[in-house]
Motif scaffolding. Structure first.
Motif, PDB file in Angstrom:
ATOM      1  N   THR A   7      29.593  14.255  15.861  1.00  0.00           N
ATOM      2  CA  THR A   7      29.833  13.584  14.581  1.00  0.00           C
ATOM      3  C   THR A   7      30.490  12.222  14.756  1.00  0.00           C
ATOM      4  OG1 THR A   7      32.001  14.640  14.281  1.00  0.00           O
ATOM      5  CG2 THR A   7      30.078  15.808  13.413  1.00  0.00           C
ATOM      6  N   ILE A   8      30.897  11.866  15.973  1.00  0.00           N
ATOM      7  CA  ILE A   8      31.461  10.530  16.227  1.00  0.00           C
ATOM      8  C   ILE A   8      30.295   9.624  16.597  1.00  0.00           C
ATOM      9  CG2 ILE A   8      33.168   9.209  17.524  1.00  0.00           C
ATOM     10  CD1 ILE A   8      34.617  11.805  18.138  1.00  0.00           C
ATOM     11  N   LEU A   9      29.651   9.048  15.590  1.00  0.00           N
ATOM     12  CA  LEU A   9      28.373   8.367  15.772  1.00  0.00           C
ATOM     13  C   LEU A   9      28.464   7.180  16.724  1.00  0.00           C
ATOM     14  CD1 LEU A   9      26.897   8.424  12.151  1.00  0.00           C
ATOM     15  CD2 LEU A   9      27.043  10.246  13.856  1.00  0.00           C
ATOM     16  N   GLU A  10      29.625   6.485  16.731  1.00  0.00           N
ATOM     17  CA  GLU A  10      29.754   5.297  17.574  1.00  0.00           C
ATOM     18  C   GLU A  10      29.768   5.625  19.068  1.00  0.00           C
ATOM     19  OE1 GLU A  10      33.876   6.252  15.796  1.00  0.00           O
ATOM     20  OE2 GLU A  10      31.775   6.228  15.156  1.00  0.00           O
ATOM     21  N   ASP A  11      29.905   6.907  19.427  1.00  0.00           N
ATOM     22  CA  ASP A  11      29.883   7.309  20.841  1.00  0.00           C
ATOM     23  C   ASP A  11      28.460   7.408  21.389  1.00  0.00           C
ATOM     24  OD1 ASP A  11      32.606   7.431  20.825  1.00  0.00           O
ATOM     25  OD2 ASP A  11      32.744   9.626  20.856  1.00  0.00           O
ATOM     26  N   PHE A  12      27.464   7.335  20.514  1.00  0.00           N
ATOM     27  CA  PHE A  12      26.080   7.581  20.922  1.00  0.00           C
ATOM     28  C   PHE A  12      25.292   6.281  20.981  1.00  0.00           C
ATOM     29  CE2 PHE A  12      27.728  11.551  19.550  1.00  0.00           C
ATOM     30  CZ  PHE A  12      27.025  12.533  20.240  1.00  0.00           C
ATOM     31  N   HIS A  13      24.556   6.092  22.076  1.00  0.00           N
ATOM     32  CA  HIS A  13      23.785   4.876  22.291  1.00  0.00           C
ATOM     33  C   HIS A  13      22.484   5.225  23.012  1.00  0.00           C
ATOM     34  CE1 HIS A  13      27.274   2.418  21.177  1.00  0.00           C
ATOM     35  NE2 HIS A  13      27.994   3.250  21.926  1.00  0.00           N
ATOM     36  N   ASP A  14      21.524   4.339  22.895  1.00  0.00           N
ATOM     37  CA  ASP A  14      20.239   4.413  23.608  1.00  0.00           C
ATOM     38  C   ASP A  14      19.249   5.383  22.960  1.00  0.00           C
ATOM     39  OD1 ASP A  14      21.300   2.596  25.446  1.00  0.00           O
ATOM     40  OD2 ASP A  14      22.098   4.207  26.694  1.00  0.00           O
ATOM     41  N   GLY A 126      20.166  17.528  13.727  1.00  0.00           N
ATOM     42  CA  GLY A 126      18.952  17.700  12.943  1.00  0.00           C
ATOM     43  C   GLY A 126      17.711  17.304  13.712  1.00  0.00           C
ATOM     44  N   LEU A 127      16.577  17.890  13.314  1.00  0.00           N
ATOM     45  CA  LEU A 127      15.296  17.566  13.930  1.00  0.00           C
ATOM     46  C   LEU A 127      14.248  17.443  12.845  1.00  0.00           C
ATOM     47  CD1 LEU A 127      13.500  18.147  16.964  1.00  0.00           C
ATOM     48  CD2 LEU A 127      12.601  19.683  15.243  1.00  0.00           C
ATOM     49  N   ASP A 174      20.101   4.150  10.768  1.00  0.00           N
ATOM     50  CA  ASP A 174      19.530   5.490  10.907  1.00  0.00           C
ATOM     51  C   ASP A 174      18.047   5.404  11.241  1.00  0.00           C
ATOM     52  OD1 ASP A 174      21.770   7.212  10.330  1.00  0.00           O
ATOM     53  OD2 ASP A 174      21.629   6.522   8.261  1.00  0.00           O
ATOM     54  N   LEU A 175      17.587   6.347  12.022  1.00  0.00           N
ATOM     55  CA  LEU A 175      16.160   6.460  12.310  1.00  0.00           C
ATOM     56  C   LEU A 175      15.470   7.044  11.092  1.00  0.00           C
ATOM     57  CD1 LEU A 175      13.794   6.321  14.343  1.00  0.00           C
ATOM     58  CD2 LEU A 175      14.443   8.625  15.106  1.00  0.00           C
ATOM     59  N   LYS A 176      14.503   6.278  10.545  1.00  0.00           N
ATOM     60  CA  LYS A 176      13.730   6.761   9.404  1.00  0.00           C
ATOM     61  C   LYS A 176      12.480   7.465   9.926  1.00  0.00           C
ATOM     62  CE  LYS A 176      15.407   3.162   8.376  1.00  0.00           C
ATOM     63  NZ  LYS A 176      16.671   2.489   8.825  1.00  0.00           N
ATOM     64  N   MET A 177      12.417   8.783   9.730  1.00  0.00           N
ATOM     65  CA  MET A 177      11.341   9.609  10.282  1.00  0.00           C
ATOM     66  C   MET A 177      10.412  10.056   9.160  1.00  0.00           C
ATOM     67  SD  MET A 177      13.915  11.832  12.743  1.00  0.00           S
ATOM     68  CE  MET A 177      15.163  11.952  11.451  1.00  0.00           C
ATOM     69  N   THR A 178       9.150   9.664   9.234  1.00  0.00           N
ATOM     70  CA  THR A 178       8.197   9.985   8.170  1.00  0.00           C
ATOM     71  C   THR A 178       7.224  11.043   8.663  1.00  0.00           C
ATOM     72  OG1 THR A 178       8.372   7.731   7.317  1.00  0.00           O
ATOM     73  CG2 THR A 178       6.488   9.030   6.589  1.00  0.00           C
ATOM     74  N   SER A 189      10.123  10.706   4.060  1.00  0.00           N
ATOM     75  CA  SER A 189      10.945  10.018   5.057  1.00  0.00           C
ATOM     76  C   SER A 189      12.309  10.696   5.117  1.00  0.00           C
ATOM     77  CB  SER A 189      11.112   8.543   4.697  1.00  0.00           C
ATOM     78  OG  SER A 189       9.909   7.839   4.917  1.00  0.00           O
ATOM     79  N   ILE A 190      12.737  11.034   6.310  1.00  0.00           N
ATOM     80  CA  ILE A 190      13.931  11.855   6.515  1.00  0.00           C
ATOM     81  C   ILE A 190      14.878  11.116   7.455  1.00  0.00           C
ATOM     82  CG2 ILE A 190      14.763  14.058   7.479  1.00  0.00           C
ATOM     83  CD1 ILE A 190      11.983  15.214   6.664  1.00  0.00           C
ATOM     84  N   ILE A 191      16.187  11.205   7.173  1.00  0.00           N
ATOM     85  CA  ILE A 191      17.200  10.646   8.065  1.00  0.00           C
ATOM     86  C   ILE A 191      18.172  11.747   8.463  1.00  0.00           C
ATOM     87  CG2 ILE A 191      17.042   8.306   7.111  1.00  0.00           C
ATOM     88  CD1 ILE A 191      19.687   8.894   5.620  1.00  0.00           C
ATOM     89  N   CYS A 192      18.909  11.501   9.540  1.00  0.00           N
ATOM     90  CA  CYS A 192      19.950  12.426   9.997  1.00  0.00           C
ATOM     91  C   CYS A 192      21.253  11.622  10.039  1.00  0.00           C
ATOM     92  CB  CYS A 192      19.590  12.983  11.372  1.00  0.00           C
ATOM     93  SG  CYS A 192      20.769  14.182  12.021  1.00  0.00           S
ATOM     94  N   PRO A 193      21.971  11.522   8.923  1.00  0.00           N
ATOM     95  CA  PRO A 193      23.088  10.579   8.830  1.00  0.00           C
ATOM     96  C   PRO A 193      24.394  11.038   9.459  1.00  0.00           C
ATOM     97  CG  PRO A 193      22.826  11.726   6.746  1.00  0.00           C
ATOM     98  CD  PRO A 193      21.702  12.199   7.645  1.00  0.00           C
ATOM     99  N   ARG A 194      24.578  12.352   9.679  1.00  0.00           N
ATOM    100  CA  ARG A 194      25.910  12.847  10.054  1.00  0.00           C
ATOM    101  C   ARG A 194      26.034  13.261  11.511  1.00  0.00           C
ATOM    102  NH1 ARG A 194      26.595  17.757   6.582  1.00  0.00           N
ATOM    103  NH2 ARG A 194      28.676  17.812   7.516  1.00  0.00           N
ATOM    104  N   PHE A 195      24.912  13.486  12.184  1.00  0.00           N
ATOM    105  CA  PHE A 195      24.976  14.021  13.539  1.00  0.00           C
ATOM    106  C   PHE A 195      24.107  13.206  14.490  1.00  0.00           C
ATOM    107  CE2 PHE A 195      25.439  17.565  10.524  1.00  0.00           C
ATOM    108  CZ  PHE A 195      26.723  17.988  10.844  1.00  0.00           C
TER     109      PHE A 195
END
Length: 379
Positions: A7-14, A126-127, A174-178, A189-195
């Motif tokens: 849930t600490i989104l700023e820790d994730f990259h690439d 989420g997937l 956020d990655l917009k997944m359609t 179109s689906i997003i995963c905003p929290r994880f």
């Protein structure tokens, strides 16, 4: 999992892409997803990595760099030689917890459809399954909505935030997944905003493969992370791999596809024979189908073109007796040359066709075969 907080989104990259191999050979979907992942990584301003599992597979990894990967994370073990859900899930989740990717793409192949949900559940994220379009950049995404949706332009322009737990959330990163929903009648179109990582399985054939660049392949970084995998912890073991005798139709890799639709239902066998003859005359093509004939039991699912079937990009696509419902058109509209034959002059298929013939497919198709063969004889 105790030290992994997704849930600490700023820790994730690439951006990562799972690169599927079978018997030491990379699958075509890998190159499509690496090409698409390159676009997303550039929009996010991060690096793109493939993750490749197997036994003695490092030698095939650098090829992925030629399609856009900055590096390939290679996990090798005799226990990874053949795919098993528990072994691959265990290793991937260990490496994800170590390196924390922001987005993770997996091909919606038989293996990917099994692996993706297992990893998402293990990582508590989420997937979005069976995606047909991906975007990050809001400007590009809004242009996609304007071209592909019926939403009012004012509403599209206002699409900058989403309500998450009752609070406005900026979706710009956020990655917009359609993906198709309700049997392909709607697109969602689906997003995963929290994880994180945001995970998506992507339908094979929908993303275009980039041109191969040998210099980029040579510069591709190979990363070999530490992981732990023991035979005694695995619940499954592959004793042997037996190939089925049945040969499925390769629509995605075909340069010529001749598809038949509801207009052929009066004599499907005859229509299929004519379609195959035309496909052969045009250069070793294959016969496809609309959903109507598959649902009616006349054609097998491996021949279906459309949102709920295969998405194809052949050089020549011939539609015989296909009305052109939006679900079918979405699967073939990017073909280089589209030829349509239909008795109904107002059929929607003519709106996307480069060449249209209004007539009975049973009368027109033999004429097409004769004309093609005559041209070939002249040359």
């Amino acid at each position: 999992m105790a030290t992994f907080n997704n849930t600490i989104l700023e820790d994730f990259h690439d951006v990562w892409v799972f690169c599927e191999q079978r018997q030491g050979k990379l699958m075509p979907t890998d190159f499509e997803l690496i090409s698409e992942g390159r676009k997303l990584a550039d929009e996010l301003g991060v690096k793109l990595y493939g993750i490749l599992l197997g036994d003695n597979v490092e030698g095939i990894a650098k090829e992925l760099g030629g399609y856009g990967a900055d590096g390939v994370i290679v996990c090798e073990s005799p226990l990874l030689k053949e795919y098993t859900t528990d072994a691959y899930t265990d290793v991937i989740c260990q490496v994800v917890e170590q390196r924390k990717p922001e987005a993770f793409l997996i091909g919606a192949t038989n293996i990917g459809r099994d692996l993706g949900p297992r990893c998402a559940a293990r990582l508590h994220t989420g997937l979005c399954a069976d995606c047909t379009h991906l975007d990050v950049d809001m400007g590009i995404y809004k242009n996609f909505l304007k071209e592909s949706s019926t939403l009012p332009e004012a509403r599209i322009e206002a699409t900058n935030t989403a309500l998450v737990l009752g609070k406005p959330h900026d979706v710009s990163r956020d990655l917009k997944m359609t993906r198709p929903a309700f049997g392909g009648h709607l697109m969602a179109s689906i997003i995963c905003p929290r994880f994180r990582p945001t995970m998506a399985t992507v339908r094979p054939g929908v993303m275009k493969k980039a041109e191969f660049n040998q210099a980029k392949a040579d510069a591709c970084e190979i990363i070999k992370p530490e992981f732990e995998l023991k035979a005694e912890t695995l619940k499954t073991k592959v004793l042997s791999v037996e190939k089925a005798a049945k040969k499925l139709v390769d629509l995605i890799g075909a340069d010529v596809i001749v598809s038949i639709g509801r207009g052929a239902s009066s004599d499907v066998e005859k229509a299929m024979a004519m379609a195959q003859e035309l496909a052969d005359a045009l250069g070793g093509g294959v016969v496809g189908s609309s959903r109507a004939l598959v649902d009616a039991g006349f054609m097998t699912a491996d021949r279906q073109v459309g949102q709920t079937g295969k998405t194809v990009h052949p050089k020549i696509y011939v539609a015989l007796g296909i009305s052109g419902a939006i679900q079918h058109v979405a699967g073939m509209q990017d073909s280089e040359c589209i030829i349509a034959v239909n008795k109904n002059e107002t059929a929607p298929i003519f709106d996307v066709a480069d060449y249209g013939i209004c007539g009975d497919l049973f009368k027109v198709t033999p004429m097409l075969i004769e004309a093609v063969n005559a041209e070939k004889a002249k040359k």
